[in-house]
Design an enzyme around this catalytic site. Structure first.
Site, PDB file in Angstrom:
ATOM      1  N   ASN A  45       9.072  -3.390   0.914  1.00  0.00           N
ATOM      2  CA  ASN A  45       7.660  -3.406   1.327  1.00  0.00           C
ATOM      3  C   ASN A  45       7.498  -3.162   2.819  1.00  0.00           C
ATOM      4  OD1 ASN A  45       8.362  -5.866   2.508  1.00  0.00           O
ATOM      5  ND2 ASN A  45       6.377  -6.776   2.049  1.00  0.00           N
ATOM      6  N   LYS A  57       7.003   0.895  -3.931  1.00  0.00           N
ATOM      7  CA  LYS A  57       8.034  -0.023  -3.412  1.00  0.00           C
ATOM      8  C   LYS A  57       9.448   0.335  -3.886  1.00  0.00           C
ATOM      9  CE  LYS A  57       5.086  -4.046  -2.635  1.00  0.00           C
ATOM     10  NZ  LYS A  57       4.909  -5.490  -2.839  1.00  0.00           N
TER      11      LYS A  57
END
Ligand code: ATR
Length: 272
Positions: A86, A65
């Site tokens: 994300n 991420k």
């Protein structure tokens, strides 16, 4: 057919393909969504390969991420605030990075649990990536106060400094677990303690009558934190709703259609 995927390492456990397949079927969207195992040192190459194959977007999970935020050529405000991405959109103008985790958590609290955040006392336990990602979406709902408590207080203080300038001034504050003051209407566990079956060392007096206790983790049985909260009268929610809702936000971003989440949440719950 438009193609999407989720990148992670490991990735076999990911429920995202099942969730997005259900949303696509429900909304009549012609799309395909697969799992992609990216090498730990080969995330950027894996993304470029998927784009070259015609990929339109992707979700990103552990451990990529932060790298996804660096790879994106443009970030949404909430992704920038979260410091993590994300959801990726592969547009003609390049790679856009978003973060739907916080909006997913808020949607689960406000819509699914039917607990408004506005005017409430909210306590966040933890100050890592998971917590950083949810602060801005919570602040957007105007809580009366938002306290971030963490084992390492300096990390919570850093978050307070960051979010003071983003609508949190006078609302958000930091402390240690031992120094949590007063009662809270919503208590969210965003620490990694549940992974090792530990409970952050907080006093049971933090739970106001009718309090909602939410753990970002989920499993077949309630986490030890939720068991603790249940013993002190809280209503419980685990992280499965957040998972389903962050996916719905990503789906909406890619396809411009908002899927209904209740049946998918129930289907996943039944499979745990
Ligand atoms: P994530 O991205 O999943 O949030 P992270 O950035 O490593 O992961 O953050 C983990 C969080 O869980 C931190 O707030 C950490 O506290 P510290 O900042 O003091 O390290 C917290 N944490 C991990 N294990 C814990 C435990 N056993 N008890 C309480 N807090 C814990």
């Amino acid at each position: 057919m438009d193609r999407y995927c989720v990148f992670g390492n490991p990735i076999a456990h990911s429920k995202s393909p099942e969730i997005h397949a259900a949303y696509a079927a429900q909304t009549g969207q012609d799309m395909q969504y697969e799992r992609r195992l990216a090498p730990v040192d080969g995330f950027a190459e894996a993304v470029r390969a998927f784009i070259a194959e015609g990929g339109k977007g992707a979700n990103v999970t552990v451990p990529f991420k932060l790298e996804a935020a660096r790879l994106a050529q443009a970030l949404t405000i909430r992704a920038r605030a979260a410091g993590a991405v994300n959801t990726l959109v592969f547009s003609d103008d390049g790679i856009i990075g978003d973060n739907t985790d916080g909006a997913g958590l808020v949607a689960d609290i406000v819509n699914n649990a039917a607990v408004p955040i506005s005017g409430k006392r909210v306590l966040l336990l933890g100050a890592g990536g998971a917590v950083r990602g949810v602060v801005l979406p919570i602040l957007e709902h105007r809580p009366a106060r938002l306290v971030i408590a963490n084992r390492t207080v300096a990390k919570a203080e850093e978050l307070v400094e960051q979010f003071a300038a983003l609508g949190g001034e006078g609302v958000v504050s930091a402390c240690s677990f031992a120094d949590i003051d007063g009662q809270y209407d919503i208590v969210i566990n965003g620490t990694a303690a549940s992974l090792s079956a530990e409970v952050p060392p907080v006093s049971p007096s933090i739970f106001a009558p009718g309090c909602l206790a939410l753990d970002m983790m989920y499993g077949a049985s309630p986490t030890v934190f939720l068991q603790f909260a249940a013993r002190h009268g809280a209503q419980l929610r685990d992280g499965l709703g957040m998972l389903v809702e962050q996916a719905a936000e990503a789906f909406q971003l890619w396809r411009g259609v908002q899927p209904a989440t209740a049946d998918v949440l129930k289907q996943l719950r039944d499979q745990l």
